[in-house]
Design a protein around this motif. Structure first.
Motif, PDB file in Angstrom:
ATOM      1  N   UNK A 109       0.838  -1.200   0.000  1.00  0.00           N
ATOM      2  CA  UNK A 109       0.000   0.000   0.000  1.00  0.00           C
ATOM      3  C   UNK A 109       0.871   1.248   0.000  1.00  0.00           C
ATOM      4  N   UNK A 110       1.822   1.282   0.918  1.00  0.00           N
ATOM      5  CA  UNK A 110       2.670   2.460   1.052  1.00  0.00           C
ATOM      6  C   UNK A 110       3.414   2.737  -0.244  1.00  0.00           C
ATOM      7  N   UNK A 111       3.783   1.657  -0.927  1.00  0.00           N
ATOM      8  CA  UNK A 111       4.591   1.828  -2.113  1.00  0.00           C
ATOM      9  C   UNK A 111       3.759   2.255  -3.318  1.00  0.00           C
ATOM     10  N   UNK A 112       2.505   1.773  -3.399  1.00  0.00           N
ATOM     11  CA  UNK A 112       1.732   1.943  -4.627  1.00  0.00           C
ATOM     12  C   UNK A 112       0.664   3.029  -4.572  1.00  0.00           C
ATOM     13  N   UNK A 113       0.028   3.178  -3.418  1.00  0.00           N
ATOM     14  CA  UNK A 113      -1.246   3.895  -3.420  1.00  0.00           C
ATOM     15  C   UNK A 113      -1.081   5.395  -3.271  1.00  0.00           C
ATOM     16  N   UNK A 114      -2.049   6.129  -3.845  1.00  0.00           N
ATOM     17  CA  UNK A 114      -2.155   7.545  -3.550  1.00  0.00           C
ATOM     18  C   UNK A 114      -3.189   7.780  -2.469  1.00  0.00           C
ATOM     19  N   UNK A 115      -4.286   7.033  -2.560  1.00  0.00           N
ATOM     20  CA  UNK A 115      -5.298   7.125  -1.520  1.00  0.00           C
ATOM     21  C   UNK A 115      -5.611   5.733  -1.001  1.00  0.00           C
ATOM     22  N   UNK A 116      -6.127   5.648   0.224  1.00  0.00           N
ATOM     23  CA  UNK A 116      -6.349   4.372   0.878  1.00  0.00           C
ATOM     24  C   UNK A 116      -7.748   4.323   1.483  1.00  0.00           C
ATOM     25  N   UNK A 117      -8.400   3.163   1.310  1.00  0.00           N
ATOM     26  CA  UNK A 117      -9.641   2.894   2.043  1.00  0.00           C
ATOM     27  C   UNK A 117      -9.334   1.729   2.978  1.00  0.00           C
ATOM     28  N   UNK A 118      -9.535   1.915   4.272  1.00  0.00           N
ATOM     29  CA  UNK A 118      -9.281   0.835   5.223  1.00  0.00           C
ATOM     30  C   UNK A 118     -10.615   0.181   5.562  1.00  0.00           C
ATOM     31  N   UNK A 119     -10.671  -1.129   5.428  1.00  0.00           N
ATOM     32  CA  UNK A 119     -11.923  -1.843   5.728  1.00  0.00           C
ATOM     33  C   UNK A 119     -11.730  -2.814   6.878  1.00  0.00           C
ATOM     34  N   UNK A 143       6.537  -0.340   4.826  1.00  0.00           N
ATOM     35  CA  UNK A 143       5.211   0.209   5.170  1.00  0.00           C
ATOM     36  C   UNK A 143       5.337   1.667   5.592  1.00  0.00           C
ATOM     37  N   UNK A 144       5.821   2.489   4.700  1.00  0.00           N
ATOM     38  CA  UNK A 144       6.040   3.892   5.006  1.00  0.00           C
ATOM     39  C   UNK A 144       6.065   4.645   3.684  1.00  0.00           C
ATOM     40  N   UNK A 145       4.994   5.433   3.418  1.00  0.00           N
ATOM     41  CA  UNK A 145       4.893   6.076   2.099  1.00  0.00           C
ATOM     42  C   UNK A 145       5.975   7.114   1.855  1.00  0.00           C
ATOM     43  N   UNK A 146       6.654   7.563   2.891  1.00  0.00           N
ATOM     44  CA  UNK A 146       7.665   8.595   2.674  1.00  0.00           C
ATOM     45  C   UNK A 146       9.004   7.991   2.276  1.00  0.00           C
ATOM     46  N   UNK A 147       9.174   6.679   2.564  1.00  0.00           N
ATOM     47  CA  UNK A 147      10.451   6.045   2.245  1.00  0.00           C
ATOM     48  C   UNK A 147      10.438   5.593   0.791  1.00  0.00           C
ATOM     49  N   UNK A 148      11.479   5.875   0.081  1.00  0.00           N
ATOM     50  CA  UNK A 148      11.619   5.380  -1.277  1.00  0.00           C
ATOM     51  C   UNK A 148      12.282   4.008  -1.203  1.00  0.00           C
ATOM     52  N   UNK A 149      11.663   3.027  -1.846  1.00  0.00           N
ATOM     53  CA  UNK A 149      12.348   1.734  -1.920  1.00  0.00           C
ATOM     54  C   UNK A 149      13.583   1.917  -2.793  1.00  0.00           C
ATOM     55  N   UNK A 150      14.734   1.442  -2.319  1.00  0.00           N
ATOM     56  CA  UNK A 150      15.931   1.574  -3.155  1.00  0.00           C
ATOM     57  C   UNK A 150      15.724   0.854  -4.479  1.00  0.00           C
ATOM     58  N   UNK A 151      16.368   1.366  -5.496  1.00  0.00           N
ATOM     59  CA  UNK A 151      16.243   0.738  -6.811  1.00  0.00           C
ATOM     60  C   UNK A 151      16.739  -0.703  -6.702  1.00  0.00           C
ATOM     61  N   UNK A 152      16.028  -1.617  -7.374  1.00  0.00           N
ATOM     62  CA  UNK A 152      16.424  -3.023  -7.299  1.00  0.00           C
ATOM     63  C   UNK A 152      17.812  -3.204  -7.888  1.00  0.00           C
ATOM     64  N   UNK A 153      18.703  -3.785  -7.105  1.00  0.00           N
ATOM     65  CA  UNK A 153      20.017  -4.039  -7.684  1.00  0.00           C
ATOM     66  C   UNK A 153      19.892  -5.089  -8.786  1.00  0.00           C
ATOM     67  N   UNK A 154      20.661  -4.897  -9.822  1.00  0.00           N
ATOM     68  CA  UNK A 154      20.655  -5.894 -10.887  1.00  0.00           C
ATOM     69  C   UNK A 154      21.511  -7.074 -10.445  1.00  0.00           C
ATOM     70  N   UNK A 155      20.868  -8.245 -10.324  1.00  0.00           N
ATOM     71  CA  UNK A 155      21.614  -9.433  -9.932  1.00  0.00           C
ATOM     72  C   UNK A 155      22.096 -10.117 -11.187  1.00  0.00           C
ATOM     73  N   UNK A 156      23.390 -10.313 -11.282  1.00  0.00           N
ATOM     74  CA  UNK A 156      23.894 -11.092 -12.400  1.00  0.00           C
ATOM     75  C   UNK A 156      23.944 -12.545 -11.964  1.00  0.00           C
ATOM     76  N   UNK A 157      22.893 -13.280 -12.378  1.00  0.00           N
ATOM     77  CA  UNK A 157      22.721 -14.631 -11.842  1.00  0.00           C
ATOM     78  C   UNK A 157      23.922 -15.525 -12.123  1.00  0.00           C
TER      79      UNK A 157
END
Lengths: 575, 295
Positions: A220-230, A542-556
């Motif tokens: 939710x924190x990462x994707x949403x602009x608005x939230x409905x809690x049920x 779970x914190x809308x103000x935190x930016x998830x770090x860019x996914x590191x590219x894993x060289x498998x």
């Protein structure tokens, strides 16, 4: 002000009639603007899925009924549209993706057929144009080699690829609204991060509004602009995502947020939170596993066998009394196999398992049964782990009866005591598992494990089938039991935030091998293996103000997967 | 949350005994209620046959020969002047015996076979189940005929033969249910608890296999009744003067034009009995279906 894209007002859905009437959604109202992401969050039974199924007329006929409400979408009321007209909207103007991408794709049709079908049906494209368009959308969702994917069947793709196909199917018609019902719940965390990125990307390109249904506050924190809690069918609160997280108004929202484990919350502590006055400290080794190897045999062919799957390769670890070793990894990493191997529920091919100095693999069947007293297991799905035809009293009493610890009235007293110990009531022993909630069932499983006073408990994803608030309670109980009884836990989990709360030490597994193992603080705080770092980076915060770090590219190809070497005292990393 | 962990189910559900609950649920399903009524009727007819039947089913010349249904003989009389109604009522006894004994034999042996094969796995399983497959490749009636060739004709032998012939069916169903149950976590939990082999089989597997077999067994009674009627019709089962429905059908064959009632009433009795057990089986399935039980 223009009218919102979708306006739901007073939606009420009930199952059953008369005395058995059960209101699943009660007077729900919300609006969805064009191009925005609205998250509907809630725990199981909150009515979040039912409310969105109602929009598309996907409720089970006969059992569920829309009792009142309107859902205005482009001037029409979706709830009162005849089935034929609704079909023109469904999949066309409003598309849906589901939790389980395997079951929502038709297994007997090729991917290409499934995508083109909708295009031919709704857009009236020729088969040739539809195929062109399908290829284009598959490219859009970053699937490799789209022409080949078109020819494949769903079972030939991985879970993440299937969800990409689902998104491609949904987006091929460029709908106004995409309803995503727990779109990433069945996926591994690194795949989840990719799918969420993809959804955002697609949304930006087409201006689609997303109705995101989820239980995961991180998503939710990462994707949403608005939230409905049920909660229990009712809307508890709604608002912009920052406000919901920073200043929740409803009690329920506050409690929900408080229960969500947050990765990094205990980053500066060495061990789990103390829950009793004088917690037991890690003592001697209870379990010592060395060089475990297991290859599952391939399917038998007419001549010989197909090559097998390597589930465990040179896996070794120790668990001390009063200590939790967490085994983390994604699906197929071999973490569950390792847990079962320790209990000899799976026979390993190689290696040594010592429980309190006794070589478990050398034990004959009879002594093994006796030795099982010292090690017990708690399962992921507590309902499946309880024999449905036995009362709770018999279930909890069984291990004690088997090991001759108590019988008759004495046994009953023990069971009552155990029930109270795990926060249930003594007279629950007469009931059957189906009469309990998920969290209570897991407490019953824990009580059953405790009865024989084990030294080691293997807990295989013990809370991943539970709601977050119940999860917090069960984790609390497990911590308290460990600290007062000095239990050793082998804690298997895919959830990094839960692991941070529970573990003293962490072992990260990938493809059947341990790639990093060491103190929890070091492994989660300063990972030395690229895979551990990638896992941690993919966890939604779970914190809308935190930016998830860019996914590191894993060289498998170049990930170190060799034997472990000690990088720091007690901290081992694959080379 | 505050108290999400409170018990959900009311105490009322726990107080009603399991049997009572099952019975109420059975009566609530239409097919179950009708099936149960028919089967009860059959049982009553069988138990109180001497009180219900106006005549001795074996006594010849209870009335005139081949008289059509009348107030004196509700279902008419046969070529020896025996009262058809009395014969049909007494036939219920034989029919129930056939059902219970034949299904009893096949169900217990099939259960044992399937349970052992499913639990043991490996070579035991392969040998046992391939054996079952071989038997399965013959029609039941062929196996029954082969058994009768060895045992000799007669109603009791026919019951045994039918019982033996349908063992593979029950063995296969048990086996498949065991395979499913064996892979559920509760079974693993029992192993982890240190349960012995006997406990695993009889405390954990058996009670979870039996509901399915009750359903299949109820449905199986109707198959057994039909098969027995068939064998008796061929003259391999019931022997004169036994009032067995299938045998009654066969002895009416030559008189079908002159005395159709001799065929109609035993035929109806068979049809209604089969219908009754089928409906009851469906009803029981609805009640015991795990999908119907709340999680």
């Amino acid at each position: 002000m223009t009218a919102p894209l979708l306006q739901v007002e007073g939606l009420t859905v009930a199952f059953g009639h008369g005395a058995g009437r059960n209101v699943a959604v009660d007077d729900l109202s919300y609006t969805l603007e064009a191009g925005e992401t609205l998250a509907i969050v809630g725990e199981s039974g909150s009515g979040k899925s039912v409310s969105s199924m109602a929009l598309l007329g996907l409720l089970p006929p006969r059992s569920a009924r829309i009792e009142s409400g309107v859902a205005r979408f482009r001037g029409t009321d979706l709830l009162h549209l005849p089935e034929r007209e609704l079909r023109a909207v469904r999949g066309n103007r409003i598309a849906m993706i589901f939790q389980e991408p395997m079951t929502s794709l038709t297994p007997v049709l090729r991917i290409g057929q499934q995508i083109t079908e909708a295009l031919v049906e709704h857009r009236g494209l020729s088969l040739r144009d539809a195929r062109e368009k399908a290829l284009e959308t598959l490219r859009l969702v970053d699937l490799s080699d789209p022409p080949r994917r078109m020819q494949q069947f769903p079972h030939e793709l991985s879970g993440g690829m299937r969800q990409r196909v689902m998104i491609a199917m949904a987006m091929a018609l460029e709908p106004d609204i995409l309803i995503a019902d727990e779109p990433t719940t069945a996926l591994d965390v690194t795949v989840q991060a990719q799918i969420l990125d993809l959804m955002r990307d697609v949304q930006a390109r087409f201006g689609t509004a997303i109705l995101l249904i989820t239980h995961d506050m991180g998503v939710v924190a990462e994707m949403a602009e608005r939230v409905v809690v049920m909660n229990k069918g009712r809307k508890v609160e709604d608002g912009p995502v920052d406000a919901i997280f920073a200043r929740p108004r409803a009690d329920y929202t506050r409690r929900l947020l408080a229960a969500v484990p947050r990765l990094g919350a205990r980053a500066s502590e060495d061990g789990p939170r103390p829950t009793v006055a004088d917690p037991a400290h890690p003592g001697d080794d209870v379990l010592r596993a060395e060089g475990l190897g297991k290859t599952f045999a391939g399917r038998g062919r007419l001549f010989g066998r197909a090559a097998g799957t390597v589930a465990m390769d040179d896996v070794g670890f120790t668990v001390r009394a009063g200590e939790t070793l967490a085994l983390v990894g994604e699906s197929g990493s071999g973490k569950s196999t390792s847990g079962r191997a320790v209990l000899r529920l799976i026979e390993v091919d190689r290696g040594r398992i010592d429980l309190e100095g006794e070589d478990m693999r050398a034990l004959p069947q009879r002594s093994l049964r006796r030795a099982r007293r010292a090690m017990q297991m708690v399962f992921q799905d507590p309902f499946a782990a309880l024999n449905p035809r036995m009362s709770v009293g018999r279930l909890i009493g069984e291990p004690m009866q088997i090991h001759g610890i108590a019988r008759g009235a004495d046994l009953k007293d023990h069971v009552a005591e155990l029930l109270r110990r795990v926060g249930l009531e003594a007279d629950h022993m007469r009931r059957f598992p189906h009469e309990f909630s998920g969290g209570q069932r897991q407490r019953i499983c824990i009580a059953r494990a405790l009865g024989v006073r084990p030294k080691l408990i293997v807990a295989d994803e013990p809370t991943s089938a539970l709601d977050v608030s119940v999860q917090a309670q069960v984790l609390d109980l497990m911590l308290e039991l460990q600290q007062s009884l000095g239990l050793g836990y082998l804690f298997i989990s895919h959830d990094m935030a839960v692991v941070e709360e529970m573990a003293h030490r962490v072992a990260v597994m990938r493809q059947g091998r341990i790639v990093e193992m060491g103190p929890r603080r070091a492994v989660l705080g300063a990972p030395r293996h690229p895979y551990t770092a990638a896992l941690l980076a993919a966890v939604p915060r779970p914190d809308p103000t935190a930016q998830r770090p860019k996914l590191p590219q894993l060289d498998l190809g170049t990930i170190p997967m060799g034997p472990l070497a000690e990088a720091a005292p007690g901290h081992w990393v694959a080379t | 949350m505050s108290a999400p962990d409170t018990a959900q189910a009311g105490p009322a559900a726990a107080r009603l005994s399991g049997v009572q609950q099952a019975l109420t649920a059975l009566l609530r399903s239409p097919s179950g209620a009708v099936g149960l009524a028919i089967v009860l009727l059959l049982v009553i007819a069988a138990v109180f046959a001497p009180l219900i039947a106006p005549h001795d089913p074996l006594r010849m010349a209870s009335g005139p020969r081949l008289s059509p249904p009348s107030a004196a003989h509700w279902m008419g009389t046969d070529q020896l002047g025996r009262d058809m109604f009395s014969r049909v009522v007494f036939g219920a006894r034989l029919t129930l015996q056939i059902g219970v004994i034949a299904v009893g034999i096949s169900l217990t042996s099939g259960l044992l076979l399937g349970l052992v094969a499913g639990y043991a796995g490996g070579w035991t399983e392969r040998v046992l189940m391939r054996l079952v497959d071989v038997l399965f490749s013959f029609t039941e009636i062929v196996i029954a005929l082969a058994c009768l060739a060895i045992l000799g004709v007669g109603l009791v032998n026919a019951m045994i033969a039918i019982g033996i012939a349908s063992i593979p069916f029950y063995a296969r169903i048990t086996h498949s249910v065991v395979l499913v149950e064996k892979n559920k976590p509760y079974f693993e939990a029992a192993i982890a608890a240190g349960a012995s082999r006997l406990r695993l089989i009889f405390v954990h597997l058996l009670p979870n296999v039996i509901p399915t077999l009750i359903v299949v067994g109820t449905l199986g009674v109707s198959t057994a009744v039909l098969a027995a009627a068939g064998l008796s019709f061929l003259g391999l089962g019931a022997q004169p003067p036994q009032p067995e429905w299938g045998f009654m059908l066969s002895s009416s064959r030559d008189l079908i034009a002159r005395a159709p009632w001799m065929m109609i009433f035993p035929g109806l009795a068979i049809a209604i009995t089969v219908l009754g057990f089928n409906l009851l089986g469906d009803g029981v399935r609805e009640v015991l279906d795990p999908r119907q039980r709340a999680r």
